[in-house]
Scaffold this motif. Sequence first.
Motif, PDB file in Angstrom:
ATOM      1  N   GLU A  82       0.863  -1.219   0.010  1.00 38.24           N
ATOM      2  CA  GLU A  82       0.005  -0.064   0.152  1.00 38.24           C
ATOM      3  C   GLU A  82       0.904   1.366   0.072  1.00 38.24           C
ATOM      4  OE1 GLU A  82      -3.000   0.407  -0.379  1.00 38.24           O
ATOM      5  OE2 GLU A  82      -3.232  -1.844  -0.680  1.00 38.24           O
ATOM      6  N   LEU A  83       2.219   1.186   0.695  1.00 44.19           N
ATOM      7  CA  LEU A  83       2.847   2.335   0.870  1.00 44.19           C
ATOM      8  C   LEU A  83       3.566   2.532  -0.482  1.00 44.19           C
ATOM      9  CD1 LEU A  83       4.712   1.825   4.189  1.00 44.19           C
ATOM     10  CD2 LEU A  83       3.178   3.710   3.656  1.00 44.19           C
ATOM     11  N   THR A  84       3.825   1.365  -1.156  1.00 42.07           N
ATOM     12  CA  THR A  84       4.603   1.685  -2.389  1.00 42.07           C
ATOM     13  C   THR A  84       3.537   1.868  -3.597  1.00 42.07           C
ATOM     14  OG1 THR A  84       6.055  -0.240  -1.919  1.00 42.07           O
ATOM     15  CG2 THR A  84       5.692   0.372  -4.337  1.00 42.07           C
TER      16      THR A  84
ATOM     17  N   SER B 144       2.769   5.670  -3.112  1.00 36.96           N
ATOM     18  CA  SER B 144       4.066   6.403  -3.620  1.00 36.96           C
ATOM     19  C   SER B 144       3.912   6.613  -5.080  1.00 36.96           C
ATOM     20  CB  SER B 144       5.366   5.986  -3.084  1.00 36.96           C
ATOM     21  OG  SER B 144       6.182   6.713  -3.418  1.00 36.96           O
ATOM     22  N   ILE B 145       3.624   5.477  -5.577  1.00 38.90           N
ATOM     23  CA  ILE B 145       3.480   5.457  -7.327  1.00 38.90           C
ATOM     24  C   ILE B 145       2.592   6.738  -7.662  1.00 38.90           C
ATOM     25  CG2 ILE B 145       3.274   4.095  -9.285  1.00 38.90           C
ATOM     26  CD1 ILE B 145       4.225   1.726  -7.812  1.00 38.90           C
ATOM     27  N   LYS B 146       1.245   6.544  -7.103  1.00 39.42           N
ATOM     28  CA  LYS B 146       0.260   7.273  -7.517  1.00 39.42           C
ATOM     29  C   LYS B 146       0.402   8.840  -7.169  1.00 39.42           C
ATOM     30  CE  LYS B 146      -3.111   3.556  -7.890  1.00 39.42           C
ATOM     31  NZ  LYS B 146      -4.169   2.926  -7.045  1.00 39.42           N
ATOM     32  N   HIS B 147       0.803   8.969  -5.896  1.00 37.51           N
ATOM     33  CA  HIS B 147       0.833  10.212  -5.388  1.00 37.51           C
ATOM     34  C   HIS B 147       1.982  10.693  -4.777  1.00 37.51           C
ATOM     35  CE1 HIS B 147      -3.521   9.671  -5.796  1.00 37.51           C
ATOM     36  NE2 HIS B 147      -3.488   8.751  -4.649  1.00 37.51           N
TER      37      HIS B 147
ATOM     38  N   GLY C 157       6.650   8.564  -8.408  1.00 35.62           N
ATOM     39  CA  GLY C 157       5.889   8.878  -9.388  1.00 35.62           C
ATOM     40  C   GLY C 157       6.576  10.188 -10.216  1.00 35.62           C
ATOM     41  N   ASP C 158       7.527  10.550  -9.295  1.00 34.74           N
ATOM     42  CA  ASP C 158       8.508  11.777  -9.709  1.00 34.74           C
ATOM     43  C   ASP C 158       9.838  11.187  -9.891  1.00 34.74           C
ATOM     44  OD1 ASP C 158       9.940  14.215  -9.773  1.00 34.74           O
ATOM     45  OD2 ASP C 158       8.569  14.990  -8.367  1.00 34.74           O
ATOM     46  N   SER C 159      10.372  11.667 -10.853  1.00 36.94           N
ATOM     47  CA  SER C 159      11.860  11.401 -11.224  1.00 36.94           C
ATOM     48  C   SER C 159      12.988  11.896 -10.373  1.00 36.94           C
ATOM     49  CB  SER C 159      12.283  11.870 -12.634  1.00 36.94           C
ATOM     50  OG  SER C 159      12.227  13.339 -12.618  1.00 36.94           O
ATOM     51  N   HIS C 160      12.506  12.882  -9.357  1.00 36.19           N
ATOM     52  CA  HIS C 160      13.553  13.484  -8.285  1.00 36.19           C
ATOM     53  C   HIS C 160      13.366  12.914  -7.119  1.00 36.19           C
ATOM     54  CE1 HIS C 160      14.807  16.318 -11.432  1.00 36.19           C
ATOM     55  NE2 HIS C 160      13.447  16.496 -11.598  1.00 36.19           N
ATOM     56  N   GLY C 161      12.263  12.016  -6.691  1.00 38.35           N
ATOM     57  CA  GLY C 161      12.015  11.646  -5.347  1.00 38.35           C
ATOM     58  C   GLY C 161      12.777  10.307  -5.010  1.00 38.35           C
ATOM     59  N   LYS C 162      12.913  10.258  -3.747  1.00 36.15           N
ATOM     60  CA  LYS C 162      13.567   9.088  -2.928  1.00 36.15           C
ATOM     61  C   LYS C 162      12.954   8.651  -1.881  1.00 36.15           C
ATOM     62  CE  LYS C 162      18.219   9.892  -4.430  1.00 36.15           C
ATOM     63  NZ  LYS C 162      19.725  10.277  -4.107  1.00 36.15           N
ATOM     64  N   ILE C 163      13.249   7.407  -1.716  1.00 35.64           N
ATOM     65  CA  ILE C 163      12.552   6.649  -0.453  1.00 35.64           C
ATOM     66  C   ILE C 163      13.572   6.049   0.503  1.00 35.64           C
ATOM     67  CG2 ILE C 163      10.828   4.660   0.157  1.00 35.64           C
ATOM     68  CD1 ILE C 163       9.180   5.424  -2.178  1.00 35.64           C
ATOM     69  N   GLU C 164      13.469   6.185   1.572  1.00 37.16           N
ATOM     70  CA  GLU C 164      14.132   5.493   2.733  1.00 37.16           C
ATOM     71  C   GLU C 164      13.312   4.739   3.527  1.00 37.16           C
ATOM     72  OE1 GLU C 164      17.367   6.365   6.297  1.00 37.16           O
ATOM     73  OE2 GLU C 164      16.413   8.086   5.207  1.00 37.16           O
ATOM     74  N   VAL C 165      13.640   3.378   3.591  1.00 40.76           N
ATOM     75  CA  VAL C 165      12.932   2.646   4.388  1.00 40.76           C
ATOM     76  C   VAL C 165      13.730   1.994   5.659  1.00 40.76           C
ATOM     77  CG1 VAL C 165      11.819   0.256   4.670  1.00 40.76           C
ATOM     78  CG2 VAL C 165      11.371   1.893   2.472  1.00 40.76           C
TER      79      VAL C 165
ATOM     80  N   GLY D  72      11.495  14.660  -1.452  1.00 35.06           N
ATOM     81  CA  GLY D  72      11.592  15.040  -2.753  1.00 35.06           C
ATOM     82  C   GLY D  72       9.945  15.861  -3.169  1.00 35.06           C
ATOM     83  N   SER D  73       9.766  16.087  -4.329  1.00 33.17           N
ATOM     84  CA  SER D  73       8.686  17.074  -4.557  1.00 33.17           C
ATOM     85  C   SER D  73       7.554  15.846  -4.667  1.00 33.17           C
ATOM     86  CB  SER D  73       8.442  17.653  -6.087  1.00 33.17           C
ATOM     87  OG  SER D  73       8.999  16.248  -7.085  1.00 33.17           O
ATOM     88  N   ARG D  74       6.334  16.328  -4.266  1.00 38.91           N
ATOM     89  CA  ARG D  74       5.192  15.711  -3.889  1.00 38.91           C
ATOM     90  C   ARG D  74       3.882  16.003  -4.185  1.00 38.91           C
ATOM     91  NH1 ARG D  74       3.762  10.989  -1.221  1.00 38.91           N
ATOM     92  NH2 ARG D  74       1.534  10.834  -0.550  1.00 38.91           N
ATOM     93  N   ARG D  75       3.045  15.333  -4.937  1.00 39.19           N
ATOM     94  CA  ARG D  75       1.718  15.868  -5.380  1.00 39.19           C
ATOM     95  C   ARG D  75       0.799  15.707  -4.250  1.00 39.19           C
ATOM     96  NH1 ARG D  75       3.563  12.914  -9.650  1.00 39.19           N
ATOM     97  NH2 ARG D  75       2.109  11.369  -9.273  1.00 39.19           N
ATOM     98  N   ILE D  76       0.289  16.691  -3.599  1.00 34.39           N
ATOM     99  CA  ILE D  76      -0.466  16.505  -2.611  1.00 34.39           C
ATOM    100  C   ILE D  76      -1.896  16.017  -3.041  1.00 34.39           C
ATOM    101  CG2 ILE D  76      -1.767  17.757  -0.521  1.00 34.39           C
ATOM    102  CD1 ILE D  76       1.445  17.572  -0.434  1.00 34.39           C
ATOM    103  N   ALA D  77      -2.241  15.081  -2.260  1.00 35.72           N
ATOM    104  CA  ALA D  77      -3.657  14.350  -2.561  1.00 35.72           C
ATOM    105  C   ALA D  77      -4.431  14.218  -1.360  1.00 35.72           C
ATOM    106  CB  ALA D  77      -3.511  13.072  -3.393  1.00 35.72           C
ATOM    107  N   PRO D  78      -5.826  14.124  -1.398  1.00 33.62           N
ATOM    108  CA  PRO D  78      -6.375  14.192  -0.030  1.00 33.62           C
ATOM    109  C   PRO D  78      -6.302  12.526   0.452  1.00 33.62           C
ATOM    110  CG  PRO D  78      -7.877  14.449  -2.017  1.00 33.62           C
ATOM    111  CD  PRO D  78      -6.630  14.779  -2.428  1.00 33.62           C
ATOM    112  N   ILE D  79      -6.443  12.336   1.488  1.00 33.96           N
ATOM    113  CA  ILE D  79      -6.660  11.076   2.152  1.00 33.96           C
ATOM    114  C   ILE D  79      -7.920  10.565   2.381  1.00 33.96           C
ATOM    115  CG2 ILE D  79      -5.780   9.587   3.926  1.00 33.96           C
ATOM    116  CD1 ILE D  79      -3.283  11.480   4.540  1.00 33.96           C
ATOM    117  N   LYS D  80      -8.318   9.602   1.758  1.00 32.54           N
ATOM    118  CA  LYS D  80      -9.718   8.945   1.967  1.00 32.54           C
ATOM    119  C   LYS D  80      -9.534   7.970   3.231  1.00 32.54           C
ATOM    120  CE  LYS D  80     -10.861   9.359  -2.674  1.00 32.54           C
ATOM    121  NZ  LYS D  80     -11.353   8.381  -4.000  1.00 32.54           N
TER     122      LYS D  80
END
Length: 549
Positions: free
Chosen positions: A457-459, A462-465, A469-477, A498-506
């Motif tokens: 779900e986290l992945t 991150s892909i959708k929002h 989904g951004d070429s400049h973003g990174k994830i640290e787990v 990194g840059s993130r497209r803000i989306a409302p949380i349902k």
Amino acid sequence: MLFEARVSLTGAADPGFLEFIPAIVIIAFLENRWLAIASTLVMAAAGLGARIVMNGQAFADEWVRAILLLLAGGMIAFLFDRSRQSLRASLDVKLAAVEAAESRYRRVFERAAMGFATANDKGEVLRSNRRLGALLGYPEDDLVGRQMDAFVHPDDRDLFKKSLAGLSAETPSSGSEMRLIRKDGSTFWARLTLSLSAPDTSPLDSLFMVVDDITEQRSAREALVAQREWLDLALSAGRLGMWRIEYGEKVISGSNKFWEILGLQPAALRPLGDMSAIVHQADWAKIASPPRKDRPGANYDVEVRIKRPDGQIRWIALRGREENQNGRNQRTGIAADLTERRQTTLLRAAIRKQEGLMLEQRHRSSNLFAVITAIVKMVNAPDGNLVKFKETLIERIRALEVTHMLLTNSADASSTIHDLVAQELRPFSEAGKTTVTGPEIKISGGAAESFAMIVHELTTNSIKHGVLGDSHGKIEVRWDFVSGKAGDEVVFDWIETGSRRIAPIKRQGFGSMVLGVDGAPLLGHSSKFEMREDGLRYSLRLSPKEIQG
């Protein structure tokens, strides 16, 4: 006197009274000095008288010879008398020694704890001691004149006769065990020794017999033999071999069964070092190390692997005791081949493990159906769009399938947090967009499936929002134990930068329920979901019980 008369009548040379000397010597040696002196006087007077009778007178030189005879006779009498006394004293000493030795022999003969008897070469008893009479039940004097073979058991008489006939100058003695018969008819076992006391001259009393009662020793020996036979039978029935290791001499000995277990030819002794050729190198120290001196009588219980000359690998159990006898370190015990037993044990363990895996697989399969059912119930069709509903449902089921296959391929039906995260982020790891760090923590089947759904779900989010989904973003787990020590709670962090497209949380959506946006995640507790301008941070705590659940 007759000799003197004949000399005078024939005109022969006058011996000058010397003819009386031998007689004086004999008298002095056989009788005593006084009788010899008296005989000398008589002989001198007789000599002078004979000359007076023959010549009519005694001349001066004849008187001188008579006087010389008296002096010589006196000296001879004193000297030979002293020699006789010295010889008699010496003989008396020797006779006393002989009598003392005979007395001691007689006392030993009479009081000995064994039966003694002398006999002639035909076996007739000439003399016996009290012990022999007591052994045979006869008064001491009643044995004299009896044949010794009359007291021998009929079954052993041939042996007695052979022993008697075999005595010779080359073989002066012989001994054998045989049964003797008492006067009351009872029998007892005796060690009968026959020897010739004078094999060269063979007098009538040349045979000497010694009788020793060995009934108790024989019974004890027969009992020991019987016990040994029973022990051999028990060891043979149990397929056990006996062994002994002498560490001072560095040798090993064993029974035929012991060498058979090792696959070697029977031998009385073998150098201990030769065993290193068949004993596994990792087990050699168990045998080669000598016993500790501060533990006499300690038990010795080891299992070693050997490679027989025919190539077979066998497990051998050595059971025994460590001993220190007169400063000699040794181990003694029995050996058994445990190969079939170990193989059976390992097979049973493998079967139990397989049964456990099958039960776990069945349990996980049943849980899988429940998870799929829950997913179906939780996924809603957006705006009644069935196509979108099917795509979402298939996506969730495939993520669940990947985790299920990962767990199925594991030997113990478990996985690690690292493997589950790496499996989900593998498409993005090559682009350098992910960093995964944390200790190796195993997570069991049911908990692994739930944790994999959270990571999925986290992945997906991150892909959708998010940054995937951004070429400049990174994830640290990252994850770690709260206190830094194993066994404590685990803190799991998912950090997007990194840059993130803000989306409302349902909050009523499926992903929100899995991640626990409202505080109740699918697995774990204390979940936090924090949205930022440049990314996202999600944290979750997992207890040891939840990881194993």
